[in-house]
Design a protein around this motif. Structure first.
Motif, PDB file in Angstrom:
ATOM      1  N   LEU A  16     -37.729  62.974  53.770  1.00  0.00           N
ATOM      2  CA  LEU A  16     -36.754  61.937  53.433  1.00  0.00           C
ATOM      3  C   LEU A  16     -37.428  60.979  52.467  1.00  0.00           C
ATOM      4  CD1 LEU A  16     -33.877  60.741  54.157  1.00  0.00           C
ATOM      5  CD2 LEU A  16     -35.135  59.210  55.704  1.00  0.00           C
ATOM      6  N   THR A  17     -36.863  60.819  51.261  1.00  0.00           N
ATOM      7  CA  THR A  17     -37.568  60.086  50.222  1.00  0.00           C
ATOM      8  C   THR A  17     -36.614  59.654  49.127  1.00  0.00           C
ATOM      9  OG1 THR A  17     -39.531  60.205  48.789  1.00  0.00           O
ATOM     10  CG2 THR A  17     -38.086  62.133  48.832  1.00  0.00           C
TER      11      THR A  17
ATOM     12  N   LEU B 231     -30.916  58.113  49.682  1.00  0.00           N
ATOM     13  CA  LEU B 231     -32.173  58.839  49.822  1.00  0.00           C
ATOM     14  C   LEU B 231     -31.892  60.332  49.784  1.00  0.00           C
ATOM     15  CD1 LEU B 231     -33.564  56.761  52.807  1.00  0.00           C
ATOM     16  CD2 LEU B 231     -34.466  56.681  50.495  1.00  0.00           C
ATOM     17  N   TRP B 232     -32.925  61.104  49.513  1.00  0.00           N
ATOM     18  CA  TRP B 232     -32.832  62.561  49.512  1.00  0.00           C
ATOM     19  C   TRP B 232     -33.487  63.107  50.780  1.00  0.00           C
ATOM     20  CZ3 TRP B 232     -30.680  65.846  45.813  1.00  0.00           C
ATOM     21  CH2 TRP B 232     -30.238  65.234  44.635  1.00  0.00           C
ATOM     22  N   LEU B 233     -32.800  64.012  51.463  1.00  0.00           N
ATOM     23  CA  LEU B 233     -33.365  64.771  52.573  1.00  0.00           C
ATOM     24  C   LEU B 233     -33.504  66.204  52.080  1.00  0.00           C
ATOM     25  CD1 LEU B 233     -34.253  64.879  55.568  1.00  0.00           C
ATOM     26  CD2 LEU B 233     -31.898  65.549  56.102  1.00  0.00           C
ATOM     27  N   VAL B 234     -34.741  66.664  51.906  1.00  0.00           N
ATOM     28  CA  VAL B 234     -34.978  67.947  51.240  1.00  0.00           C
ATOM     29  C   VAL B 234     -35.955  68.795  52.038  1.00  0.00           C
ATOM     30  CG1 VAL B 234     -34.507  66.994  48.948  1.00  0.00           C
ATOM     31  CG2 VAL B 234     -36.845  66.960  49.831  1.00  0.00           C
TER      32      VAL B 234
ATOM     33  N   PHE C  90     -39.055  65.329  41.888  1.00  0.00           N
ATOM     34  CA  PHE C  90     -39.963  65.248  43.044  1.00  0.00           C
ATOM     35  C   PHE C  90     -41.339  65.715  42.578  1.00  0.00           C
ATOM     36  CE2 PHE C  90     -35.667  66.082  44.419  1.00  0.00           C
ATOM     37  CZ  PHE C  90     -35.451  65.132  45.390  1.00  0.00           C
ATOM     38  N   ARG C  91     -42.244  64.762  42.339  1.00  0.00           N
ATOM     39  CA  ARG C  91     -43.549  65.066  41.762  1.00  0.00           C
ATOM     40  C   ARG C  91     -44.648  64.916  42.806  1.00  0.00           C
ATOM     41  NH1 ARG C  91     -44.390  61.301  36.700  1.00  0.00           N
ATOM     42  NH2 ARG C  91     -44.586  59.854  38.451  1.00  0.00           N
ATOM     43  N   ALA C  92     -45.591  65.845  42.775  1.00  0.00           N
ATOM     44  CA  ALA C  92     -46.721  65.783  43.703  1.00  0.00           C
ATOM     45  C   ALA C  92     -47.572  64.545  43.469  1.00  0.00           C
ATOM     46  CB  ALA C  92     -47.560  67.045  43.572  1.00  0.00           C
TER      47      ALA C  92
END
Length: 229
Positions: free
Chosen positions: A73-74, A16-19, A37-39
């Motif tokens: 986190l995603t 996962l990405w933590l951004v 990372f799209r809205a």
């Protein structure tokens, strides 16, 4: 871990990405296809950015972060595909103090729902279940969540509590590493097309449970992406 009405456990590895929502990673071309990372993949899907979408959701609940930091986190989009069973947002005030957590849930029917949480000092929070996720669980009961802020290690858990027990628990454990290009390429070799694999695994395990006789629960009417509680 599913404990009732039959026992079933599974475990999968992924990353996962933590951004920081105000400083989303931008990979050099053509590696940008490996992490996007799209809205449109979050909340209503109509905001100009994920940060704007989150601020809009919080504003509907009377919360203004005033530019405070948000950690998300995603799963990132990989080769045009993304599926996020759960995206978490740790929201802070301008002075850095914790304000709230938002848990955004996606199901395999293309629906979304967001829960606004106010965890205690240990990261514990409870909220009523208000969204159809698994076809084997009705929309009732409460979620007991443990969502402490991520550090070098990630340890999260969500337990579904119903009147006669806790039939379902999900947990995420991870180790933090820097999101460099070599690290990303190494992870992709281990877990190619990770979000597609997550989506496929959910369906595969669902078929197994159905074949083992687990009854399917009726699905309520379709939810709009902006549905929230």
């Amino acid at each position: 871990m599913r404990r009732a009405p039959l026992r079933y456990a599974l475990r999968h590895r992924t990353y996962l990405w933590l951004v920081d929502l105000d400083h989303l990673p931008v990979l050099p071309r053509p590696l940008g296809l490996l992490a996007g990372f799209r809205a449109c993949d979050h909340f209503t899907g109509q905001a100009p950015s994920v940060r704007a979408a989150l601020d809009g959701f919080l504003g509907e609940h009377g919360i203004d972060l005033q530019g405070g930091r948000v950690l998300m986190l995603t799963h990132a989009q990989v080769l045009g595909h993304v599926f996020n069973p759960l995206t978490l947002y740790w929201c802070h005030d301008p002075d850095g103090g914790p304000r709230c957590v938002v848990a955004e849930v996606h199901n395999t029917y293309g629906e979304r729902h967001a829960y606004l949480l106010h965890p205690d000092s240990n990261g514990a929070a409870q909220v009523g279940k208000d969204f159809y996720v698994s076809p084997f669980n009705p929309v009732d009961g409460r979620y007991e969540m443990w969502l402490p802020p991520p550090g070098e290690h990630l340890r999260l858990s969500i337990r579904l509590r119903r009147p006669h027990g806790a039939p379902f628990t999900a947990a995420v454990h991870g180790r933090r590493c820097e999101g460099t290009v070599p690290v990303l390429l190494r992870l992709l070799l281990r877990h190619p097309w990770p979000t597609l694999m997550v989506s496929a695994a959910i369906r595969c395990h669902g078929i197994r449970l159905f074949l083992r006789g687990l009854p399917v629960q009726p699905r309520p009417g379709r939810r709009n992406p902006e549905s929230a509680s």
